[in-house]
Design a protein around this motif. Sequence first.
Motif, PDB file in Angstrom:
ATOM      1  N   HIS A   1     -58.845 -10.005   1.056  1.00  0.00           N
ATOM      2  CA  HIS A   1     -59.145  -9.307  -0.199  1.00  0.00           C
ATOM      3  C   HIS A   1     -57.978  -8.435  -0.634  1.00  0.00           C
ATOM      4  O   HIS A   1     -57.255  -7.876   0.183  1.00  0.00           O
ATOM      5  CB  HIS A   1     -60.399  -8.454  -0.052  1.00  0.00           C
TER       6      HIS A   1
ATOM      7  N   ARG B   1     -69.341  -4.391  -1.269  1.00  0.00           N
ATOM      8  CA  ARG B   1     -68.531  -4.188  -2.469  1.00  0.00           C
ATOM      9  C   ARG B   1     -67.636  -5.366  -2.811  1.00  0.00           C
ATOM     10  O   ARG B   1     -67.006  -5.379  -3.872  1.00  0.00           O
ATOM     11  CB  ARG B   1     -67.628  -2.955  -2.296  1.00  0.00           C
ATOM     12  N   LEU B   2     -67.515  -6.348  -1.936  1.00  0.00           N
ATOM     13  CA  LEU B   2     -66.521  -7.392  -2.107  1.00  0.00           C
ATOM     14  C   LEU B   2     -66.920  -8.399  -3.175  1.00  0.00           C
ATOM     15  O   LEU B   2     -68.096  -8.724  -3.350  1.00  0.00           O
ATOM     16  CB  LEU B   2     -66.294  -8.120  -0.782  1.00  0.00           C
TER      17      LEU B   2
ATOM     18  N   ASP C   1     -58.922  -4.122  -0.817  1.00  0.00           N
ATOM     19  CA  ASP C   1     -60.211  -3.812  -0.211  1.00  0.00           C
ATOM     20  C   ASP C   1     -60.207  -4.372   1.205  1.00  0.00           C
ATOM     21  O   ASP C   1     -59.303  -5.113   1.580  1.00  0.00           O
ATOM     22  CB  ASP C   1     -61.367  -4.406  -1.012  1.00  0.00           C
TER      23      ASP C   1
ATOM     24  N   SER D   1     -66.357  -2.964   4.020  1.00  0.00           N
ATOM     25  CA  SER D   1     -67.484  -3.345   3.185  1.00  0.00           C
ATOM     26  C   SER D   1     -68.699  -3.712   4.036  1.00  0.00           C
ATOM     27  O   SER D   1     -69.829  -3.332   3.725  1.00  0.00           O
ATOM     28  CB  SER D   1     -67.103  -4.518   2.283  1.00  0.00           C
TER      29      SER D   1
END
Length: 214
Positions: free
Chosen positions: A117, A178-179, A120, A125
């Motif tokens: 990612h 959140r990904l 991130d 996450s």
Amino acid sequence: MGVTSAWAISAHHDTFIDTLAPRMLPLIVAERAAPEAQRQWRRWQDRPLPDWRAWGESFGCHDETERADLDSFVQLTTAGEHMQELYSGGDRDDPFWIVDDVWERGADPDRMFFSAHRKDYAVASLFHAIGPSRAALLPGWCGNFLLTSAQIRQTLPLVERALGFTPEERIAAEEQDRLDYSADEESVLDGPLRQWRDAAAAGLGLCGAALHLY
């Protein structure tokens, strides 16, 4: 800017796990034993973060304690300097590189869990999505581990407890992941447990590594 981080879980025969152990296990131990990492872990256990959708407001400059909680959690769950040696190399005389020497040598590279990612972190996450109590059940340290086939079978019940959800729990966890995933990308809520189950069934060990790529 492209990919900045990756979390990979690859399956290997025990002979390879044994060969990798002297190189990798001391790095994991060093990450876990660091006093600051232990302080960050306890802080998160004592004060889990709120819904990530409120971070933009709740973790602003108006609340220094909550901002510090978030900063501490991010530092805890991102790639550590010791494990980073597996990717960036800590010795110019050592040609070892985790991409070629571990990930490409998996028992089935096509089945490897790989979550990459930009700006991130997959482990961050996942940990936020499942919370500190479930995260504490996962072997290793913050996504980094090296386990033989016997250890995979022994720890599978813990991983199933950490990553097994009722329908309602699954919805709640997905809301806190959140990904952003592409159509063919496996969620952090699915990939690690699949890898554990597959490795246990096949009699394989697992190597987990969370790293900065660039």
